[in-house]
Design an enzyme around this catalytic site. Structure first.
Site, PDB file in Angstrom:
ATOM      1  N   ASP A 129       3.428 -45.829 -17.996  1.00  0.00           N
ATOM      2  CA  ASP A 129       5.324 -45.867 -17.846  1.00  0.00           C
ATOM      3  C   ASP A 129       5.727 -44.952 -18.957  1.00  0.00           C
ATOM      4  O   ASP A 129       4.960 -43.587 -19.502  1.00  0.00           O
ATOM      5  CB  ASP A 129       5.654 -46.889 -17.982  1.00  0.00           C
ATOM      6  CG  ASP A 129       7.257 -47.352 -17.158  1.00  0.00           C
ATOM      7  OD1 ASP A 129       8.687 -46.567 -17.456  1.00  0.00           O
ATOM      8  OD2 ASP A 129       7.346 -48.464 -16.143  1.00  0.00           O
ATOM      9  N   HIS A 165      12.468 -46.340 -19.793  1.00  0.00           N
ATOM     10  CA  HIS A 165      12.388 -47.321 -18.576  1.00  0.00           C
ATOM     11  C   HIS A 165      11.140 -47.908 -18.681  1.00  0.00           C
ATOM     12  O   HIS A 165      11.424 -48.861 -18.348  1.00  0.00           O
ATOM     13  CB  HIS A 165      11.925 -46.299 -17.517  1.00  0.00           C
ATOM     14  CG  HIS A 165      11.175 -46.500 -16.198  1.00  0.00           C
ATOM     15  ND1 HIS A 165       9.952 -46.992 -15.671  1.00  0.00           N
ATOM     16  CD2 HIS A 165      12.066 -46.529 -14.998  1.00  0.00           C
ATOM     17  CE1 HIS A 165      10.392 -47.555 -14.648  1.00  0.00           C
ATOM     18  NE2 HIS A 165      11.590 -47.270 -13.946  1.00  0.00           N
ATOM     19  N   SER A 325      11.866 -50.993  -9.945  1.00  0.00           N
ATOM     20  CA  SER A 325      11.130 -51.020 -10.868  1.00  0.00           C
ATOM     21  C   SER A 325      11.121 -51.603 -11.875  1.00  0.00           C
ATOM     22  O   SER A 325      10.180 -52.712 -12.765  1.00  0.00           O
ATOM     23  CB  SER A 325      11.912 -49.603 -11.758  1.00  0.00           C
ATOM     24  OG  SER A 325      11.340 -48.541 -11.831  1.00  0.00           O
TER      25      SER A 325
END
Length: 508
Positions: A129, A165, A325
């Protein structure tokens, strides 16, 4: 004494609300034939409570005095009954103050797995990620393994999250629980391995695959990929898929987000057959409805909460986010729990377990919006416990330790010790396992104990004809003994023991 009277009689009237407290053991209950309109009481009243035709009094004499015998159906000594269930408490299962904001934990029955002792302990979860907050978020563990896999990065050790994220994903999987801080991760005892592959929303597929390969090299048993691409992004779907399949063939469970375009386009790596594709549930009106943004196609395996998910962020606080996600890491955490229960579980076996245990919320059976249903850790945990193979010839005291392969030992010309021994060299415990010559398919499994409590299980494959294995274990626990087993894994589906258990105590 008590007498029945009409409502209009001149008397001191006592309603049921005026009676004292509650009945207890030693009191007497009287069941009357007719419910009286009112009871007349004098100062010698022995009435404790009244509900309909049932009156509780202090003594048997009070019971006999309550009404004429013709009006009494029965008298019995009161007692205590119990709800036939496990204890119900309104208290949350962890002491993290923002647990109540994590609606997804209850939706997937995560507390059930925790109560059984399954929290992902000992399982490495790779997070390919945008990295993870560095220095670490107060609610995230400091990783012992990490990497910046962005090509031409100036510092390959810098896994810091400049986008945010990855830190959100990490919190969903492994935020520290019971630290009176923030939130709890689904697999809060798992080992997080952040692999940074981007500093922005977009990234190169080559960096993504480079990060994925390093997660494999690091020995991650589960890899989360809350990112993706379509066939429009590259013509080499099959070539990239072969790298994912190679990891799956090694037993690594790969979980990926299905996508957030709200259409049926295949997103990869989620749409590879060997990958668990996770869609999202949750809308403004229903926690069980498919999220409007969630991808829906025949590659979706299951769904998990992905709407208004509360997690850690890169500035050291917390916030809400939407997207598949944030559904995927819940399933990655479930995979870590599955690996804790059964370290040998394969991706295919895990997917089959999900198919059999996911909870229908949208339609009965498979559908393209929620796959086989919503992740249910209660059903999944029970299924895995029922079907997990035993790795030792005798019962293991606890299921919280995971065999973790170590580097195969190098051949040595040193003389073979006469017997196995366990020592502490000041930094780690060193177990020297002496045994009959084994084949290269034999796995030495060592269980380390602190008194009678199982702390960890480590393992190593032998070399053909090898008679000695050394297994090291650094820990703060006070290891007092180890048990050694030899298992032949020629048939990985049905390993068989090839040696008797050895028990070795710590040398002083």
């Amino acid at each position: 004494m008590f007498k029945f009277i009409a409502a209009a009689a001149a008397a001191v009237l006592i309603s049921s609300a005026a009676y004292s407290a509650y009945a207890a053991e030693g009191d007497y209950a009287v069941i009357l034939k007719h419910e009286p309109q009112v009871l007349l009481a004098d100062e010698s009243s022995g009435v404790i409570s009244r509900s309909g035709r049932v009156v509780v009094v202090k003594s048997y004499m009070d019971a006999l005095s309550l009404a004429p015998a013709s009006e009494i159906e029965c008298i019995f000594e009161d007692g205590i009954a119990y709800l036939l269930d496990t204890e119900v408490s309104d208290a949350p299962p962890v002491n993290d103050p923002s647990y109540g904001r994590q609606w997804g934990l209850e939706a997937i029955n995560a507390p059930y797995a925790w109560a059984k002792g399954f929290t992902g302990n000992g399982v490495k979860v790779g997070i390919v990620d945008s990295g993870m907050k560095r220095p670490s978020h107060a609610d995230l563990p400091i990783p012992s393994l990490s990497l910046n896999a962005i090509s031409n990065a100036s510092d390959y050790t810098d896994y810091g999250d400049n986008h945010g994220h990855g830190t959100k994903v990490a919190g969903i999987i492994g935020a520290i629980a019971n630290n009176a801080t923030g939130i709890a991760g689904v697999a809060y005892d798992s080992e997080l391995v952040p692999i940074k592959v981007t500093d922005a929303k977009t990234l190169s597929i080559s960096d993504m695959i480079a990060g994925f390969e390093r997660a494999v090299d690091f020995g991650c048993q589960v890899i989360n990929m809350s990112l993706g691409f379509t066939e429009n992004n590259t013509p080499d779907i099959a070539a990239i898929g072969s790298r994912i399949q190679r990891a799956a063939d090694k037993g690594i469970i790969v979980v990926a987000a299905a996508g957030n375009d709200g259409n049926s386009t295949y997103q990869y790596p989620a749409s590879y057959d060997c990958v668990v594709s996770v869609a999202s549930i949750g809308t403004s009106s229903s926690n069980d409805a498919p999220s409007t943004f969630s991808q829906h196609n025949d590659k979706v395996t299951l769904a998990a909460p992905g709407y208004q998910i509360y997690s850690t962020n890169r500035i050291g606080t917390y916030g809400y986010s939407d997207g598949t996600s944030f559904s995927a890491p819940m399933v990655s955490a479930a995979a870590a729990i599955a690996k804790q229960i059964n370290p040998a579980i394969t991706p295919d076996e895990f997917i089959e377990a999900l198919k059999l245990t996911s909870r229908d919320v949208y339609t009965t059976g498979y559908d393209e919006y929620t796959g086989y249903g919503v992740l249910d850790l209660q059903a999944l945990t029970d299924y895995l416990l029922k079907n997990a193979p035993s790795i030792t010839p005798s019962p293991v005291p606890t299921a919280t330790a995971i065999p973790e392969p170590t580097v195969p030992p190098e051949p040595t010309d040193a003389p073979v010790p006469e017997k196995s021994e366990l020592i502490y060299d000041g930094e780690r415990y060193v177990l020297t396992a002496v045994h009959e010559p084994f084949s290269s398919q034999t796995r030495i499994i060592a269980a380390f104990y602190e008194e009678e409590r199982l702390i960890a299980v480590k393992s190593a494959y032998g070399i053909e004809g090898n008679e000695i294995n050394k297994i090291t274990y650094p820990t703060e626990a006070s290891i007092t003994k180890a048990e050694i087993f030899g298992w032949d894994f020629s048939d990985k589906e049905r390993p068989v023991p090839v040696s008797d258990k050895q028990t070795v105590y710590l040398s002083e």
